[in-house]
Design an enzyme around this catalytic site. Structure first.
Site, short mmCIF file in Angstrom:
data_model
loop_
_atom_site.label_atom_id
_atom_site.label_comp_id
_atom_site.label_asym_id
_atom_site.label_seq_id
_atom_site.Cartn_x
_atom_site.Cartn_y
_atom_site.Cartn_z
N GLU A 1 0.39 0.73 5.43
CA GLU A 1 0.88 0.33 3.98
C GLU A 1 1.15 -1.36 3.94
OE1 GLU A 1 4.42 0.57 1.05
OE2 GLU A 1 4.73 0.28 2.86
N ASP B 1 4.42 2.70 7.42
CA ASP B 1 5.28 2.21 6.26
C ASP B 1 5.33 0.65 6.62
OD1 ASP B 1 6.93 2.80 3.96
OD2 ASP B 1 8.42 1.89 5.58
N1 ZXY Z 1 14.28 0.53 -2.88
C1 ZXY Z 1 15.15 0.03 -4.08
C2 ZXY Z 1 16.58 0.10 -3.59
C3 ZXY Z 1 16.48 0.51 -2.05
C4 ZXY Z 1 15.02 1.05 -1.89
C5 ZXY Z 1 14.79 -1.48 -4.33
O1 ZXY Z 1 15.06 -2.07 -5.13
N2 ZXY Z 1 14.35 -2.16 -3.11
C6 ZXY Z 1 13.73 -3.44 -3.07
C7 ZXY Z 1 12.38 -3.72 -3.75
C8 ZXY Z 1 11.50 -2.80 -2.87
O2 ZXY Z 1 11.34 -3.02 -1.64
C9 ZXY Z 1 10.77 -2.27 -0.67
C10 ZXY Z 1 9.71 -2.26 0.04
O3 ZXY Z 1 9.33 -1.35 0.73
C11 ZXY Z 1 10.31 -0.49 1.37
C12 ZXY Z 1 11.56 -0.59 1.18
C13 ZXY Z 1 12.02 -1.43 0.01
C14 ZXY Z 1 9.79 0.24 2.45
C15 ZXY Z 1 10.73 1.12 3.14
C16 ZXY Z 1 12.14 1.40 2.74
C17 ZXY Z 1 12.61 0.38 1.69
O4 ZXY Z 1 13.08 -1.43 -0.41
O5 ZXY Z 1 13.60 0.46 1.24
O6 ZXY Z 1 10.47 1.70 4.27
C18 ZXY Z 1 8.57 -3.13 -0.45
C19 ZXY Z 1 7.63 -3.72 0.49
C20 ZXY Z 1 6.82 -4.53 0.18
C21 ZXY Z 1 6.63 -4.89 -1.16
C22 ZXY Z 1 7.15 -4.21 -2.13
C23 ZXY Z 1 8.32 -3.45 -1.78
O7 ZXY Z 1 5.54 -5.73 -1.29
O8 ZXY Z 1 6.15 -5.33 1.08
C24 ZXY Z 1 13.12 0.66 -3.20
C25 ZXY Z 1 12.23 1.21 -2.25
C26 ZXY Z 1 10.90 1.14 -2.02
O9 ZXY Z 1 12.52 0.30 -4.09
C27 ZXY Z 1 9.91 1.61 -1.20
C28 ZXY Z 1 10.44 2.58 -0.24
C29 ZXY Z 1 9.35 3.15 0.77
C30 ZXY Z 1 8.11 2.83 0.83
C31 ZXY Z 1 7.70 1.92 -0.24
C32 ZXY Z 1 8.56 1.46 -1.36
O10 ZXY Z 1 6.96 3.19 1.64
O11 ZXY Z 1 6.31 1.40 -0.24
#
Ligand code: ZXY
Ligand code: CA
Length: 511
Positions: free
Chosen positions: A248, A212
């Protein structure tokens, strides 16, 4: 001697790119948020008999229990320890699952969350899936243990301590991703602690890892903990087998960090695949299926032998994240089946099939306000995956992998494994067809008019069952039959309003 040396070099070179699947199985399925007991049953009753090579499971380690919002799916991406103790089950249940799946030749791949621990603003206490104490404010995770020295607070150069600019590779690797406490992966203690967690899983019998948030770790730091990993458990894998690694990295272009930075460590998720395929099948931006003729590297994707491909994942199926609105999901079932069918028929990359839960999707101003909703549950306890009389799933589990069209294309891919793409045909618009040597052939009609064409299939003469509209059963077809002549040609007729406007035939579904 020289041959042996060459062979062992070859083996080492390909090691972490090889999913180590059994019996010519060529795809895996992500059973998102399933309990370990249900995955064990699914391996035995469905995945093994239908040729699935493995399962990506949700993070098995202890995580923060988030109550605002109430138990979101993303709480599992906020670790508080490496105890195997989550909403999916205990370590004993995890061990039993790995054994039962391995015993029927279905591998387990673990989603490894090692870039960070939980969010900095989560309250201190024992609100965790196993009751371990943690204090994010003081950077204290005694159940690991990690302390202030093990985080990047001193290294990150932004004033907020958060990633502010994705064009700056230093921030992306050394600052917090949406508040998540960022581990100091240059420290040998942190590297060794992560390696110990992953080696514990390897000793139990897992076959590899989805890593991740790899974009947020330096490739060299990752290499350092990956080099500490043991070979796979010899109860189920050949001596000297390396764990399968897929990282990822969300790289759609336009940022400082590139997928290719990570090729040395293992495979990488190709996020362009689902974003572009969704655009083509939706016919957005003037795209046509005919343009899929050079799909793969010809679309500036990464090399096939480095790519982990998928139509949607647990994140971008929620309407945000990489790819945005073009991503196809079970909510658009008719187009989705075509996309997954195309992915499984096409030789590019190593494919992962998504298996989701339904959530109360509700758009306000173009955004799904329920994109956080966690798995089906009773007061927080994840619901069992029940199986209906018609083999579909109950309790709001979608089980796309059990849809006949998708399951039969998983089998198709196994049957045509090793054959190159042959006999491409298109009408210059959205009707296409291609074969895989003399083993299989697939035809799509995504135009607004009927397809009626006589096509070269490359297959031996005979009558074949279309595995999209039905199955082969008792030497008969429950769906459409296709007659291939002595010249290898067959007549295909696909109405544009067909329930599934595509046909697939292969040599194991020949009468
Ligand atoms: N979350 C909401 C609220 C908290 C969790 C949110 O708005 N987050 C900010 C935008 C998304 O950014 C995240 C990315 O990866 C993560 C995130 C995360 C990985 C994690 C835990 C996380 O928040 O909370 O292990 C992310 C990273 C990048 C990118 C885009 C997004 O280009 O490099 C989320 C959670 C998303 O939206 C999430 C969680 C787990 C994952 C994932 C995305 O494996 O791919
Ligand atoms: Ca980081």
């Amino acid at each position: 001697m020289r041959l042996l040396l060459l062979l062992s070099v070859f083996d080492v070179c390909w090691a972490q790119y090889d999913p180590r699947t059994k019996c010519g199985r060529t795809s895996i399925v992500h059973l998102f948020e399933w309990r370990w007991d249900d995955i064990a049953l699914e391996c035995e009753r469905y995945l093994a008999p239908n040729g699935f090579g493995g399962v990506q499971v949700s993070p098995p380690n202890e995580n923060a229990v988030i109550n605002n919002p109430l138990r979101p799916w993303w709480e599992r991406y906020q670790p508080v320890s490496y105890k195997i103790c989550s909403r999916s089950g205990s370590e004993d249940e995890f061990r039993a699952m790995v054994k039962r799946c391995n015993d029927v030749g279905v591998n387990i791949y673990v989603d490894a969350v090692v870039n960070h621990m939980c969010g900095k603003d989560v309250s201190a206490g024992t609100s965790s899936t196993c009751g371990s104490y943690y204090n994010p404010g003081s950077r204290d995770f005694p159940a690991v243990p990690y302390s202030g020295w093990d985080f990047n607070d001193g290294k990150c150069q932004t004033s907020s301590g958060e990633i502010e600019n994705y064009n700056d590779a230093n921030q992306v690797r050394d600052c917090r991703l949406s508040g998540l406490l960022d581990l100091a992966l240059e420290k040998d203690y942190v590297r060794s602690t992560i390696a110990a967690y992953l080696n514990h899983l390897i000793s139990i019998g897992v076959a590899g890892f989805r890593i991740d948030a790899s974009k947020h770790m330096w490739p060299g730091d990752m290499k350092a903990f990956l080099d500490k990993l043991n070979n796979l458990n010899t109860s189920w894998f050949p001596e000297g087998s390396r764990p399968f690694i897929y990282q990822e990295v969300i790289d759609l272009g336009g940022e400082a960090i590139h997928s290719s930075d990570y090729f040395g460590n293992g495979r990488v998720t190709e996020f362009k695949y689902g974003a572009k395929l969704g655009t083509v099948i939706r016919k957005w931006d003037g795209e046509k299926m005919a343009y899929l003729k050079n799909w793969g590297e010809g679309w500036s994707f990464m090399p096939s032998d480095k790519a982990l491909v998928f139509v949607d994942n647990h994140d971008n199926q929620r309407g945000h994240g990489a790819g945005g609105a073009s991503i196809l999901t079970f909510w658009d079932a008719r187009l989705y089946k075509m996309a997954v069918g195309f992915m499984l028929a096409h030789p590019y990359g190593f494919p992962r099939v998504m298996s989701s839960f339904k959530w109360p999707r509700y758009f306000e101003n173009g955004k799904d306000v329920n994109d956080w909703v966690g798995p089906p549950n009773d007061n927080g306890t994840i619901k069992q995956v029940t199986i209906n009389a018609d083999t579909t799933c109950g309790n709001d589990w979608v089980c796309e992998h059990r849809w006949r069209q998708i399951r039969n294309m998983v089998i198709f891919r196994n049957v045509v494994n090793g054959q190159s793409l042959t006999n491409w045909w298109d009408n210059g618009s959205n009707q296409i067809a291609f074969g895989r040597g003399n083993k299989g052939f697939i035809v799509f009609n995504n135009d607004d008019w009927a397809l009626n064409s006589n096509l070269q299939t490359g297959l031996p003469a005979g009558t074949y069952c279309d595995v999209i509209s039905g199955d082969k059963s008792d030497n008969d077809c429950t769906g459409i039959q296709v007659h291939v002549g002595n010249d290898g040609r067959a007549y295909f007729s696909i109405c544009n309003s067909a329930e599934d406007p595509f046909i697939a035939i292969h040599v194991n579904a020949k009468l």
